[in-house]
Design an enzyme around this catalytic site. Structure first.
Site, PDB file in Angstrom:
ATOM      1  N   LYS A  85      -5.817 -10.364  -5.195  1.00 14.14           N
ATOM      2  CA  LYS A  85      -6.965 -10.547  -4.302  1.00 14.14           C
ATOM      3  C   LYS A  85      -8.148  -9.674  -4.713  1.00 14.14           C
ATOM      4  CE  LYS A  85      -7.150  -8.349  -0.400  1.00 14.14           C
ATOM      5  NZ  LYS A  85      -6.930  -7.790   0.946  1.00 14.14           N
ATOM      6  N   LYS A 138       0.820  -1.216   0.000  1.00 11.99           N
ATOM      7  CA  LYS A 138       0.000   0.000   0.000  1.00 11.99           C
ATOM      8  C   LYS A 138       0.849   1.258   0.000  1.00 11.99           C
ATOM      9  CE  LYS A 138      -4.169  -1.957   1.922  1.00 11.99           C
ATOM     10  NZ  LYS A 138      -5.065  -2.080   3.054  1.00 11.99           N
ATOM     11  N   LYS A 183     -11.799  -4.689  -1.639  1.00  9.69           N
ATOM     12  CA  LYS A 183     -12.819  -3.642  -1.716  1.00  9.69           C
ATOM     13  C   LYS A 183     -12.259  -2.262  -1.997  1.00  9.69           C
ATOM     14  CE  LYS A 183     -13.615  -4.105   3.171  1.00  9.69           C
ATOM     15  NZ  LYS A 183     -12.310  -3.876   3.814  1.00  9.69           N
TER      16      LYS A 183
HETATM   17  P1  TYM Z   1     -10.647  -6.312   5.590  1.00  9.70           P
HETATM   18  O1  TYM Z   1     -11.631  -5.269   5.969  1.00  9.70           O
HETATM   19  O2  TYM Z   1      -9.769  -6.070   4.426  1.00  9.70           O
HETATM   20  O3  TYM Z   1     -11.416  -7.665   5.320  1.00  9.70           O
HETATM   21  C1  TYM Z   1     -12.352  -8.204   6.240  1.00  9.70           C
HETATM   22  C2  TYM Z   1     -12.266  -9.717   6.218  1.00  9.70           C
HETATM   23  O4  TYM Z   1     -12.500 -10.209   4.896  1.00  9.70           O
HETATM   24  C3  TYM Z   1     -11.412 -11.039   4.500  1.00  9.70           C
HETATM   25  N1  TYM Z   1     -11.189 -10.859   3.062  1.00  9.70           N
HETATM   26  C4  TYM Z   1     -11.088 -11.855   2.175  1.00  9.70           C
HETATM   27  N2  TYM Z   1     -11.169 -13.190   2.331  1.00  9.70           N
HETATM   28  C5  TYM Z   1     -11.041 -13.942   1.210  1.00  9.70           C
HETATM   29  N3  TYM Z   1     -10.824 -13.413  -0.013  1.00  9.70           N
HETATM   30  C6  TYM Z   1     -10.739 -12.091  -0.217  1.00  9.70           C
HETATM   31  N4  TYM Z   1     -10.546 -11.584  -1.424  1.00  9.70           N
HETATM   32  C7  TYM Z   1     -10.869 -11.244   0.928  1.00  9.70           C
HETATM   33  N5  TYM Z   1     -10.825  -9.891   1.096  1.00  9.70           N
HETATM   34  C8  TYM Z   1     -11.008  -9.678   2.416  1.00  9.70           C
HETATM   35  C9  TYM Z   1     -10.226 -10.542   5.309  1.00  9.70           C
HETATM   36  O5  TYM Z   1      -9.227 -11.524   5.396  1.00  9.70           O
HETATM   37  C10 TYM Z   1     -10.867 -10.219   6.617  1.00  9.70           C
HETATM   38  O6  TYM Z   1     -11.000 -11.368   7.416  1.00  9.70           O
HETATM   39  N6  TYM Z   1      -7.018  -5.736   8.960  1.00  9.70           N
HETATM   40  C11 TYM Z   1      -8.336  -6.299   8.709  1.00  9.70           C
HETATM   41  C12 TYM Z   1      -9.400  -5.735   9.620  1.00  9.70           C
HETATM   42  C13 TYM Z   1      -9.104  -5.886  11.057  1.00  9.70           C
HETATM   43  C14 TYM Z   1      -9.183  -7.076  11.816  1.00  9.70           C
HETATM   44  C15 TYM Z   1      -8.833  -6.677  13.164  1.00  9.70           C
HETATM   45  C16 TYM Z   1      -9.483  -8.398  11.517  1.00  9.70           C
HETATM   46  C17 TYM Z   1      -8.734  -4.878  11.893  1.00  9.70           C
HETATM   47  N7  TYM Z   1      -8.586  -5.356  13.168  1.00  9.70           N
HETATM   48  C18 TYM Z   1      -8.801  -7.625  14.172  1.00  9.70           C
HETATM   49  C19 TYM Z   1      -9.440  -9.326  12.547  1.00  9.70           C
HETATM   50  C20 TYM Z   1      -9.100  -8.944  13.862  1.00  9.70           C
HETATM   51  C21 TYM Z   1      -8.734  -5.977   7.302  1.00  9.70           C
HETATM   52  O7  TYM Z   1      -8.194  -5.098   6.679  1.00  9.70           O
HETATM   53  O8  TYM Z   1      -9.779  -6.718   6.857  1.00  9.70           O
END
Ligand code: TYM
Length: 331
Positions: A197, A112, A200
């Site tokens: 990947k 990023k 969003k």
């Molecule tokens: P985020 O918001 O990008 O995504 C939320 C969840 O969706 C999963 N995910 C995917 N799984 C499979 N294929 C994909 N293409 C895909 N895109 C997203 C992510 O793995 C995630 O589980 N850093 C985290 C948010 C976060 C978090 C936390 C998660 C902040 N604090 C504490 C767990 C515990 C994030 O950016 O997720």
């Protein structure tokens, strides 16, 4: 009792990747095990260029979609991260536990920050410190399991390292958590570029299925998915990333095995048609329920308010204990 925590950040409209990689399992499995918390982690949305009104809108939409997908506030705690001060309070303590080298090694930071620099934007310091906040999200609740997609593995590994280091230096304070992943679709790929990947926050939407896409839009995106140069339908991540992605999506939507599914198709066209149908069917009830819930914002506010009250009560003692352990005078 196993404590479960996971979060989703409101940086864009939620996608099929979010749903299959994380949300669906939260709904079907994790919330039925006692002590689960799910959070719209809005502070994390401020680590990149952002529009305040959009973050506000997307936070509300994410909470509404989580309920629409089936999270039940009677079973789990659903809340917005910024409503619970303990996250930011603990994040600082974990910045004092992590090293800058450790944070600079994070793949998401490298990717990023490179992207931001390429487009002439400055890189916010919070993009670097983000994993300390994520570790705080998890450790504040003495979490045992973190159900996430594959892309979050490195962040959860860092969280484990920080918990162990803190406990060794200052006395046992945190539970050491572990990441859990779905059996298939832990990494749903972009339909137009199956080597990256489905994310969003990406600009182009043609390869991304959003949870609120209309059925005909979903069909169009799936039918136009990039496939591979071969002709037969084979499950092979390296050689056939496009078809393999479609098989994984299909498997996740139908509860079948992707390798077994591969043997049932003679052409890409037939596979795409069935994948489109399967995705439309999975998303239909979520969209219908989302429309109902979105019409009642007072209900969403009430769920989030109660959720934050409950979460605060759970996080407070652990964060207070960490403050005392690291050497800060009790107030
Ligand atoms: P985020 O918001 O990008 O995504 C939320 C969840 O969706 C999963 N995910 C995917 N799984 C499979 N294929 C994909 N293409 C895909 N895109 C997203 C992510 O793995 C995630 O589980 N850093 C985290 C948010 C976060 C978090 C936390 C998660 C902040 N604090 C504490 C767990 C515990 C994030 O950016 O997720």
């Amino acid at each position: 009792m196993k404590r479960i925590f996971s979060g989703i950040k409101p940086t864009g409209h939620l996608t099929l990747g979010n749903y299959l990689g994380a949300m669906r399992r939260w709904v079907e499995v994790d919330q039925h095990r006692s002590g689960s918390l799910f959070s719209v982690v809005d502070l994390h949305a401020l680590t990149i260029e952002h529009d305040p009104a959009r973050v506000r809108r997307l936070s509300r939409q994410a909470a509404t979609l989580l309920l629409a997908a089936g999270l039940d506030p009677e079973l789990c705690t659903l809340f917005v991260q910024s409503h619970v001060d303990e996250h930011a309070r603990l994040s600082y303590i974990l910045e004092c536990t992590a090293t800058d080298g450790e944070l600079r090694r994070m793949i998401q930071y490298k990717e990023k920050s490179a992207r931001a620099r390429e487009s002439g934007q400055s890189v916010r310091l919070s993009l670097l410190t983000y994993p300390a906040l994520m570790a705080a999200d998890i450790l504040a609740y003495r979490t045992d399991e973190v159900p996430v997609g594959e892309d979050q593995t490195q962040h959860v590994e860092l969280t484990r390292d920080l918990a162990v280091r803190f406990n060794q230096r200052y006395g046992h304070t945190f539970t050491v958590p572990r990441a859990t992943h779905p059996p298939v679709a832990a990494r749903v790929m972009d339909l137009q570029d199956p080597t990256s990947k489905m994310g969003k926050s990406h600009e182009a939407g043609a390869g991304i299925v959003y949870l609120l896409d209309e059925a005909d839009v979903v069909r169009k995106k799936v039918m136009r998915a990039v496939t591979d140069s071969g002709r037969d339908v084979a499950y092979d991540r390296e050689e056939r990333p496009g078809v393999t992605n479609l098989l994984e999506i299909m498997a996740a939507c139908t509860g079948r095995d992707p390798r077994e599914l591969a043997g049932e198709y003679g052409s890409y066209g037939a596979l795409k048609k069935d994948v489109a149908d399967a995705v439309v069917e999975v998303l239909r009830p979520v969209r219908v329920r989302h429309a109902e819930l979105a019409a009642d914002p007072a209900y969403i506010d009430e769920v989030l308010r109660k959720g934050a009250d409950r979460a605060r009560g759970m996080a407070r003692p652990t964060v207070d204990a960490a403050y005392r352990a690291i050497g800060l005078l009790p107030a």
